[in-house]
Design a protein around this motif. Structure first.
Motif, PDB file in Angstrom:
ATOM      1  N   UNK A  10       0.825  -1.104   0.041  1.00  0.00           N
ATOM      2  CA  UNK A  10       0.069   0.141  -0.058  1.00  0.00           C
ATOM      3  C   UNK A  10       0.839   1.410   0.131  1.00  0.00           C
TER       4      UNK A  10
ATOM      5  N   UNK B 192       1.091  11.966  -2.666  1.00  0.00           N
ATOM      6  CA  UNK B 192       0.365  12.803  -3.368  1.00  0.00           C
ATOM      7  C   UNK B 192       0.373  12.681  -4.742  1.00  0.00           C
ATOM      8  N   UNK B 193       1.496  11.997  -5.279  1.00  0.00           N
ATOM      9  CA  UNK B 193       1.630  11.466  -6.732  1.00  0.00           C
ATOM     10  C   UNK B 193       2.330  10.205  -6.835  1.00  0.00           C
TER      11      UNK B 193
ATOM     12  N   UNK C 194      -1.564  -1.215  -4.241  1.00  0.00           N
ATOM     13  CA  UNK C 194      -2.495  -0.242  -3.967  1.00  0.00           C
ATOM     14  C   UNK C 194      -1.990   1.039  -3.847  1.00  0.00           C
ATOM     15  N   UNK C 195      -2.202   1.935  -4.823  1.00  0.00           N
ATOM     16  CA  UNK C 195      -1.693   3.294  -4.652  1.00  0.00           C
ATOM     17  C   UNK C 195      -2.933   4.296  -4.457  1.00  0.00           C
ATOM     18  N   UNK C 196      -2.872   5.061  -3.191  1.00  0.00           N
ATOM     19  CA  UNK C 196      -3.787   5.561  -2.468  1.00  0.00           C
ATOM     20  C   UNK C 196      -3.528   7.302  -2.766  1.00  0.00           C
ATOM     21  N   UNK C 197      -4.363   8.044  -3.239  1.00  0.00           N
ATOM     22  CA  UNK C 197      -4.072   9.569  -3.001  1.00  0.00           C
ATOM     23  C   UNK C 197      -4.152  10.060  -1.747  1.00  0.00           C
ATOM     24  N   UNK C 198      -3.061  10.623  -1.295  1.00  0.00           N
ATOM     25  CA  UNK C 198      -3.113  11.396  -0.029  1.00  0.00           C
ATOM     26  C   UNK C 198      -3.746  12.838  -0.209  1.00  0.00           C
TER      27      UNK C 198
ATOM     28  N   UNK D  59     -10.442  10.953  -4.567  1.00  0.00           N
ATOM     29  CA  UNK D  59     -10.218   9.899  -3.476  1.00  0.00           C
ATOM     30  C   UNK D  59      -9.114  10.210  -2.443  1.00  0.00           C
ATOM     31  N   UNK D  60      -8.502  11.420  -2.646  1.00  0.00           N
ATOM     32  CA  UNK D  60      -7.539  11.841  -1.681  1.00  0.00           C
ATOM     33  C   UNK D  60      -8.255  11.889  -0.319  1.00  0.00           C
ATOM     34  N   UNK D  61      -7.308  11.373   0.740  1.00  0.00           N
ATOM     35  CA  UNK D  61      -7.785  11.372   2.057  1.00  0.00           C
ATOM     36  C   UNK D  61      -6.473  11.622   3.090  1.00  0.00           C
TER      37      UNK D  61
END
Ligand code: SF4
Lengths: 898, 188
Positions: A378, A382-383, A412-416, A445-447
């Protein structure tokens, strides 16, 4: 400092305008040097010799602040008769076990009135046989041994075994001539620094030292800081305005990440993670500290309050306050150990959160091989950083060592969310918490990480609800009921800060002195207790600077207790009077019966300077009113460390692991207890004298640029910053350029046994050849921000490094290693591996490979250079794990056949 | 346009006769410039913040209009930074408004060669499943005969721009899961 902490540097300029002398010690000439009165080019990796030279200068010229030294340091303590120093043992201290490559520390203890061994029974062993541990200088061991016996002292400092005399003998060899020989600093320049520092220290004046990772990223990093601490304590520069040793930490909340640690060996507030062998239960965990004088004596209250914050109602006296819910450590679980365990297939899942180890950690290839061997990964950022995309375009894809179709890692690449899209606090380099208010909502989806971990915890708990398995109790019993708001159900960051601050029966606590060990208080991080005093978020305090004095107590909140200068009791003499009017900061007000001054006193506010503890006093009550160093068992600054370090009670110069030089002081070349990991992809360059050392005749060091940020995730994607610093480069002197045929703005290839990278050449007088031990030594400078992604792709400098670590804190030696440099670009694809293999094996005749870009085929799979003289401790030997299957030669063979 | 207005519109005349003899301010201002207002003046809100790059901790003022960040300036009230920002801090508006920022979850299946889309809720469910599965498969009740109650199958590495509150929840949750190989840039 002007480069990496630019706005902080305005205060150095401010001091200069008021007459301060600014000295800059750095291998490179930088923007800081340009503003300094003196720039001292130094061979990287030799600062202990340089600082040791200053210590020797102070002692030989009797420039120490004698009253301060006698009253506030352990200079008068007398050591045991069986302590042996490095001069007698050719670079080793007494207690060295050559088999286990570790020290046992009992001979480093004080001699005591009870006679015999003194100190803790037998001392705390430095090596327990099962695995090397992390030292505890920043943990509960920092207070010193709990001792019923009083140490013998000699306030006249004349006893031959008192710390002062031991120190004098130890540093006697660190003469200006030696400094010149080891550091490449001319004697005359060294003496100007020594005069400047000593003339500006004492009763009326103070000198400050600022450092960053140029001092810490070494196999002797902890001892660098120890040397500075000795020097500053001798000069009376600790706890006083304008003094101190200022760690310039790198990133917005790297201090916070240490205080509330996402570190394997710590719990919040520098409590140690419990160890399976030493800490079977709560009593055993708190016992060593509970006996101590000083604030660590309240260890049980801090621990029980933390357990109450985490497990609330479930934590009771009867079940040891859920102490068993904490997982236990068994030795080193640091990031590099973990990466090798990923390669070995032991670690299956990995969370990488706002970090880019594929570029930012030493030996990037090991990092990427680890990533490629996970079940799942995971990444939150930001990018799309290199750590997330290693499987499609990383360097090993280029060389053919890895192929996407053969990498089984699920990613899993999740935007922050960014810093403007969430509430929260950073702790800056001054231990100052500052609150950020949310400005806007994150897009798509940024969280925030707060959101991610809160909801992950919620999902885990939902899935386990009703489980009767004891292993699920820690998750099910967890206090996890944070208020959420908005469409996205964002948890309330202020509520989390309040939990960190702590609560008692009457709401938010005001100070850690209120913490109890009976379960009536809960506190997530004892050193942060007070940040929410009076139910007010004090990290958000923002009284403008124009409306308060320059101590600025009402801007943010500094731990502990909003104190801005630590140990500020030392700014007054033992009787509580300021050492001088000029340096007045905190003093005893006899009339009001309290400490007063410009800062929050770093001593109980009503403790009289004449207070002397009774025999049965404990914790802070067991320290006198004249003891400023309130975290230490003896209330004193330690010139000599009877415990807390694994590599010696005194700092001493060792060469970097890959130094091209021998040690001018001892037969022992490098730190005898340094830590490294044996792995085919982690070979060391042969060092001084060893066969093949001449293949890597130059030294390189890494650093940051003003315009980029660490591994580039927050800077290499910004057009503004990439316009300012558009390309990876190396800095070399005109002399080195001449020697190796390097041309300004053209390409160079830099080679170590790990890999070869290419960079644009910057020929500059900012790099200067040094005269070291009768020879000319060239240094190469490499900024480490680049990787294969972003707007300005470039090779990662950290790929050149081996994983070699300081034994105390497991930090990598990133600031001094050996290399070759040659003109032209590096080979591409599989040819790169052959090129590096030839360097590893020495090519034909063991010489440095010829100066042409090599297409060759020989010497593949050659063994790395033979066992290093300063090899790994047993716990780390024999790591024969291979990179992910199928093994490299096969795959390369296949590729070539096509 | 009257003659006075015409002459006043001539920058050299304004420079010679007005309060701006160096011609760097009002004298050189064009009509277009006159009609402009700073983004900082048009903002709906100004929010106090802190630079996310280095550990100096410079104060920032974040200007917001219509729910978007329009400008970030140094905070003159800060006793640390006195309103200054370095190149990184000054570029931080681009950090937060950069069109290259990720806004959707990216998913790469094992042995996959491309990123795929994945709804956030689904990703969270899958990650929770992975954690529990790995934890179950790698659980250690004891090590060398001593209770450890942990998993050595799950590790974490955090960056140094995480908030204190975030680090706190991370450490708390990881510890409750039994994960000990939790690290941070702070060691690196
Ligand atoms: S503006 Fe520059 S100096 Fe200030 S905190 Fe940001 S990065 Fe550091």
């Amino acid at each position: 400092m002007a480069e990496a902490h630019p706005v902080g540097f305005q205060w150095v300029m401010e001091a200069k305008l008021r007459g301060a002398t600014v000295v800059h010690v750095d291998p490179r000439y930088t923007r800081t040097s340009a503003q300094a009165d003196l720039h001292v080019p130094i061979r990287t990796g030799t600062d202990i010799a340089f600082l040791g030279g200053l210590v020797n200068y102070v002692l030989t010229h009797q420039k120490d602040f004698r009253e301060y030294v006698v009253a506030y340091t352990n200079a008068p303590m007398i050591l045991r008769e069986d302590f042996r120093d490095t001069d007698e043992l050719d670079g080793l201290f007494s207690g060295f076990d050559p088999e286990g490559r570790a020290y046992s520390t009992e001979t480093w203890a004080y001699a005591t009135e009870g006679g015999g061994s003194g100190g803790e029974e037998g001392g705390r062993p430095g090596h327990r046989g099962h695995e090397q541990e992390t030292a505890r200088p920043e943990q509960h061991g920092m207070g010193g041994a709990s001792t019923a016996d009083r140490p013998l002292t000699d306030p006249t400092l004349r006893h031959p075994r008192c710390v002062y005399q031991v120190l004098k003998r130890h540093f006697a060899r660190y003469t200006p001539e030696l400094v010149a020989e080891v550091c490449g600093v001319p004697e005359e320049l060294f003496e100007r620094v020594a005069e400047a520092v000593t003339a500006n220290s004492g009763r009326e004046r103070t000198t400050a030292f600022c450092y960053a990772v140029g001092w810490t990223q070494h196999t002797v990093g902890v001892q660098y800081i120890r040397t500075a601490a000795i020097l500053q304590s001798l000069l009376g520069n600790i706890g006083r305005p304008g003094g101190g040793i200022m760690a310039l930490r790198g990133h917005a909340s790297i201090q916070g990440s240490t205080d509330i640690p996402t570190l394997y060996n710590l719990l919040p507030g520098y409590l140690p993670m419990p160890d399976a062998h030493d800490h079977p239960d709560l009593a055993a965990y708190v016992e060593p500290d509970s006996q101590k004088a000083g604030w660590w004596g309240n260890m049980r209250a801090y621990t029980v309050s933390l357990l109450k914050a985490w497990w609330g109602e479930a934590a009771t006296e009867d079940n040891d306050f859920c102490f068993d819910h904490l997982p236990k450590t068994t030795g080193d679980h640091g990031t590099y150990r973990t990466v090798l365990d990923q390669i070995a297939g032991k670690v299956k899942g990995y969370f990488v959160v706002g970090e880019n180890p594929a570029v930012g950690s030493a030996n990037g290839k090991l990092q990427r091989l680890g990533l490629a061997n996970l079940d799942w990964l995971v990444v939150r950022d930001l990018v799309e950083i290199e750590t997330a995309s290693f499987w499609k375009d990383g360097p090993e894809i280029e060389t053919g060592e890895l192929r996407p179709e053969e990498i089984g890692t699920e990613v899993f690449l999740l935007p922050a969310a960014s810093h403007t899209e969430k509430d929260g606090s950073f702790t800056n380099t001054q231990r100052l918490l500052q609150w950020r208010h949310k400005a806007v909502e994150p897009a798509g989806d940024a969280r925030s990480e707060l959101w991610f971990y809160y909801h992950l915890g919620r999902l885990l708990r939902e899935r386990l609800a009703g489980s009767t398995d004891p292993r699920d109790r820690p998750l099910l019993d967890l206090t996890w009921d944070y208020p959420v708001s908005g469409e996205r159900a964002e948890p309330d960051a202020a509520a989390v800060l309040r939990e960190i601050n702590g609560v008692g029966p009457d709401g938010a606590l005001s100070t850690y002195a209120e913490l109890r060990d009976d379960g009536s208080t809960a506190c997530g991080c004892w050193i942060y207790c007070g940040v929410y005093a009076g139910e007010r978020n004090r990290a958000a305090a923002r009284t403008p600077r124009s409306e308060q004095d320059e101590v600025a107590l009402d801007w943010g909140w500094a731990w502990p207790a909003n104190r801005r200068i630590l140990y500020n009791r030392a700014s007054a003499d033992p009787q509580g009077r300021p050492w001088s009017e000029r340096k007045r900061y905190l003093w005893w007000d006899e009339e009001r019966g309290r400490w007063t001054g410009r800062d929050v006193p770093d001593i109980s506010v009503d403790k009289h300077p004449d207070y002397r503890p009774s025999e049965d006093a404990r914790a802070q009550e067991a320290l006198g009113g004249d003891a400023p160093f309130i975290m230490q068992n003896d209330g004193r600054a330690w010139l000599f460390a009877p415990e807390g370090t694994l590599d010696g009670p005194l700092p001493t110069h060792y060469e970097p692991t890959e130094s091209p030089c021998g040690n001018a002081l001892y037969g022992q070349r490098a730190n005898p207890v340094l830590q490294t990991y044996r792995h085919p992809e982690n070979p060391l360059n042969p060092a001084d004298g060893a066969p093949g050392a001449d293949r890597f005749p130059y030294v390189f060091t890494t650093y940051r640029l003003t315009e980029h940020h660490t591994a580039g995730g927050m800077s290499r994607t910004l057009p503004y910053l990439n316009e300012l610093q558009p390309e990876f480069f190396c800095e070399v002197s005109p002399e080195l350029a001449e020697e190796r045929g390097l041309r300004h703005l053209e390409w160079a290839t830099i080679v170590t046994a790990r890999t070869a990278i290419e960079a644009r050449v910057l020929v500059t007088r900012r790099m200067r050849p040094l005269k070291v031990r009768g020879r000319t030594l060239h240094q190469v400078g490499l900024p480490y921000h680049w990787g294969h992604g972003g707007l300005s792709p470039g090779d990662p400098a950290n790929d050149l490094l081996a994983v070699v670590l300081d034994p105390n804190v497991h930090i990598q030696e990133a600031k001094a290693a050996s290399c070759d440099i040659r003109p032209g670009r590096r080979p591409r694809g599989p040819a790169l591996l052959d090129f590096v293999a030839e360097y590893r094996s020495g090519g034909e005749g063991g010489a440095r490979p010829a100066d042409r870009v090599h297409e060759g085929q020989s010497a593949r799979g050659a063994e790395p250079p033979g066992p290093h003289e300063d090899g790994a401790p047993d716990g780390h030997r024999g790591n024969g794990h291979r990179p992910p299957a199928p093994s490299r030669p096969d795959r390369r063979g296949r590729k070539r056949d096509r | 346009m009257g003659i006075k207005q015409w002459i006043d519109g001539w920058p050299v005349y304004r420079q010679l006769t007005g309060p701006d003899p160096l011609g760097r301010g009002t004298a050189a201002m064009s009509r277009r410039t006159e009609g402009l207002t700073a983004r900082t003046e048009q903002a709906d809100a100004v929010v106090r913040s802190v630079c996310p790059y280095c550990a100096v901790g410079c104060g920032q003022r974040v200007y917001v209009k219509d729910g978007a960040v329009t400008q970030i300036e140094g905070d003159p009230d800060s006793p640390i930074s006195r309103g200054r920002l370095c190149p990184k801090g000054s570029a931080s508006k681009q950090l937060v408004t950069n069109p290259d920022r990720l806004t959707r979850v990216r998913y790469r299946r094992p042995y996959g060669t491309e990123w795929e889309d994945l709804p956030l809720e689904r990703a969270m469910e899958m990650i929770a499943d992975r954690v529990l599965e790995t934890r179950r498969a790698t659980w250690e009740d004891s090590y060398e005969g001593r209770p450890v109650r942990r998993t050595m199958g799950i590790a974490g590495l955090g960056g140094a721009t995480l908030d204190n509150e975030e680090n706190y929840l991370m450490k708390k949750l990881y510890s409750a899961m039994g994960a000990v190989q939790i690290e941070n840039q702070a060691r690196i």
